[in-house]
Motif scaffolding. Sequence first.
Motif, mmCIF file in Angstrom:
data_model
loop_
_atom_site.group_PDB
_atom_site.id
_atom_site.type_symbol
_atom_site.label_atom_id
_atom_site.label_comp_id
_atom_site.label_asym_id
_atom_site.label_seq_id
_atom_site.Cartn_x
_atom_site.Cartn_y
_atom_site.Cartn_z
ATOM 1 N N PHE A 1 47.407 31.191 78.023
ATOM 2 C CA PHE A 1 47.252 32.215 79.061
ATOM 3 C C PHE A 1 45.973 33.006 78.796
ATOM 4 O O PHE A 1 45.559 33.187 77.651
ATOM 5 C CB PHE A 1 48.434 33.190 79.034
ATOM 6 N N ARG A 2 45.357 33.491 79.871
ATOM 7 C CA ARG A 2 44.294 34.479 79.691
ATOM 8 C C ARG A 2 44.927 35.749 79.123
ATOM 9 O O ARG A 2 46.000 36.164 79.566
ATOM 10 C CB ARG A 2 43.596 34.783 81.007
ATOM 11 N N LEU A 3 44.250 36.385 78.166
ATOM 12 C CA LEU A 3 44.832 37.550 77.514
ATOM 13 C C LEU A 3 45.088 38.679 78.512
ATOM 14 O O LEU A 3 46.128 39.343 78.459
ATOM 15 C CB LEU A 3 43.924 38.038 76.380
ATOM 16 N N GLY A 4 44.154 38.900 79.425
ATOM 17 C CA GLY A 4 44.364 39.939 80.425
ATOM 18 C C GLY A 4 45.603 39.679 81.258
ATOM 19 O O GLY A 4 46.370 40.602 81.574
ATOM 20 N N GLN A 5 45.825 38.416 81.610
ATOM 21 C CA GLN A 5 47.001 38.025 82.382
ATOM 22 C C GLN A 5 48.276 38.260 81.574
ATOM 23 O O GLN A 5 49.283 38.748 82.100
ATOM 24 C CB GLN A 5 46.875 36.549 82.769
ATOM 25 N N ALA A 6 48.237 37.938 80.285
ATOM 26 C CA ALA A 6 49.411 38.116 79.433
ATOM 27 C C ALA A 6 49.747 39.598 79.256
ATOM 28 O O ALA A 6 50.918 39.993 79.293
ATOM 29 C CB ALA A 6 49.164 37.464 78.077
ATOM 30 N N ILE A 7 48.721 40.424 79.065
ATOM 31 C CA ILE A 7 48.949 41.867 78.921
ATOM 32 C C ILE A 7 49.600 42.424 80.178
ATOM 33 O O ILE A 7 50.555 43.209 80.118
ATOM 34 C CB ILE A 7 47.623 42.595 78.619
ATOM 35 N N GLU A 8 49.109 42.015 81.335
ATOM 36 C CA GLU A 8 49.664 42.509 82.596
ATOM 37 C C GLU A 8 51.111 42.064 82.766
ATOM 38 O O GLU A 8 51.961 42.831 83.257
ATOM 39 C CB GLU A 8 48.812 42.024 83.764
ATOM 40 N N ALA A 9 51.426 40.847 82.345
ATOM 41 C CA ALA A 9 52.801 40.358 82.464
ATOM 42 C C ALA A 9 53.747 41.177 81.586
ATOM 43 O O ALA A 9 54.860 41.531 82.009
ATOM 44 C CB ALA A 9 52.861 38.883 82.076
ATOM 45 N N ILE A 10 53.311 41.498 80.371
ATOM 46 C CA ILE A 10 54.143 42.312 79.479
ATOM 47 C C ILE A 10 54.288 43.724 80.029
ATOM 48 O O ILE A 10 55.372 44.316 80.005
ATOM 49 C CB ILE A 10 53.536 42.329 78.059
ATOM 50 N N ARG A 11 53.198 44.270 80.556
ATOM 51 C CA ARG A 11 53.264 45.617 81.138
ATOM 52 C C ARG A 11 54.273 45.668 82.278
ATOM 53 O O ARG A 11 55.077 46.601 82.387
ATOM 54 C CB ARG A 11 51.888 46.033 81.653
ATOM 55 N N ALA A 12 54.237 44.653 83.133
ATOM 56 C CA ALA A 12 55.140 44.630 84.277
ATOM 57 C C ALA A 12 56.600 44.538 83.839
ATOM 58 O O ALA A 12 57.486 45.128 84.464
ATOM 59 C CB ALA A 12 54.784 43.459 85.189
ATOM 60 N N LYS A 13 56.862 43.813 82.756
ATOM 61 C CA LYS A 13 58.240 43.636 82.305
ATOM 62 C C LYS A 13 58.771 44.848 81.541
ATOM 63 O O LYS A 13 59.911 45.258 81.727
ATOM 64 C CB LYS A 13 58.352 42.381 81.431
ATOM 65 N N CYS A 14 57.938 45.440 80.672
ATOM 66 C CA CYS A 14 58.453 46.539 79.844
ATOM 67 C C CYS A 14 58.266 47.905 80.502
ATOM 68 O O CYS A 14 58.899 48.882 80.099
ATOM 69 C CB CYS A 14 57.825 46.517 78.459
ATOM 70 N N GLY A 15 57.393 47.993 81.505
ATOM 71 C CA GLY A 15 57.263 49.234 82.259
ATOM 72 C C GLY A 15 56.408 50.306 81.617
ATOM 73 O O GLY A 15 56.337 51.424 82.136
ATOM 74 N N LEU A 16 55.750 50.012 80.507
ATOM 75 C CA LEU A 16 54.869 50.991 79.862
ATOM 76 C C LEU A 16 53.451 50.855 80.407
ATOM 77 O O LEU A 16 52.938 49.745 80.551
ATOM 78 C CB LEU A 16 54.834 50.778 78.348
#
Length: 355
Positions: free
Chosen positions: A276-291
């Motif tokens: 995964f692109r790192l930016g894409q992965a960070i956004e996916a984690i942000r969307a799931k954890c809500g922080l």
Amino acid sequence: MIRVPLPLGLGSFVALVLLADSLAAQPRQQPARPASPAPVRLEIAMEPGLDLGDAHEWARAYGDRGIDVRLRAMKATDDARIENAGNEQRPSWVVIGILTRRNRLQVPGRTFTIAQGADAKEWLDQLAANGPDAIVGERLAFGLTPAQLIALHDDLATPVEFPTIGIASRTLVERLSETIATPLAFDPAAASALDDAVICEDELQGLTVGTALAAAVRPGGLVLTVRRDEAGSVSLAIVESRRAEEFWPIGWPIEKPPGAVAPVLSDKIKVDIKAFRLGQAIEAIRAKCGLAMLIDRNGLAEQGIELDEVRVSYTHPDAPYGAILSKLLGQTEPPLKYEIRMDERETPFLWIAPR
């Protein structure tokens, strides 16, 4: 986009961290102020041996400035001080000033000459309007009194209520400034640094205006600082980082254990990330954890790191969000890390930066 390196400003940051401790411990209620300026009288206590003619010259010069002046002999117990001859609801201030044999007037925190009647009048007017703390009170960060700093902190705790991604940073700063009471201005040299090409790339909605302003100007090599003029008025300024001795930080350090501040980072999920692109992965984690996640794009640019050019992988059947993010951030060169910070309303967010 060109990004300007920013100094850490550790001394200023530590001072602000200590300030955050005191803010958390102090009540938010503002001290009562009179609806109109309180009366002020200046009592000039003359040191023994002072020429009486000189003393009367002081009375005339200061009286011509509109100052209520009384002359008297100095008592053994006299010192420079401010007394309230009224009460808390309706104060009436009496300033005891010591006129020395060197022909200087000593008042709390200041010394005036006979030619500085205008300065003395302004000082006394500040006392009349805002009370003793405004002129001789304890000074904290940015030269503010505790009451001023608490008021500013509360103002900057105003929440950001609109989406910010994709807005030109200059426009974003202007919109944010419209939501608070404290005036904000750009220094001339800083104004050109946030041109239309500098775009906000982080979602700041839900955070506070103080944190959002500090984050919005950072990509232009700028910082948010605080000014207090001679009249005691407080304002905000956007300045070049190298010109700021103190600046408002992008969030505050946490005091409690990370698990108590952001427990969601301990929640576990199955993860299967492959190239995964790192930016894409960070956004996916942000969307799931809500922080909220803010990225130190200046720091990344200094290290030559582009999030969408870094490919990351991580597979685990049951990993906490915090561990997943750490594993992914560690795959850049040099590696990145995240830090839990809090905004002015103690809302946690993650600050992602080089280690």
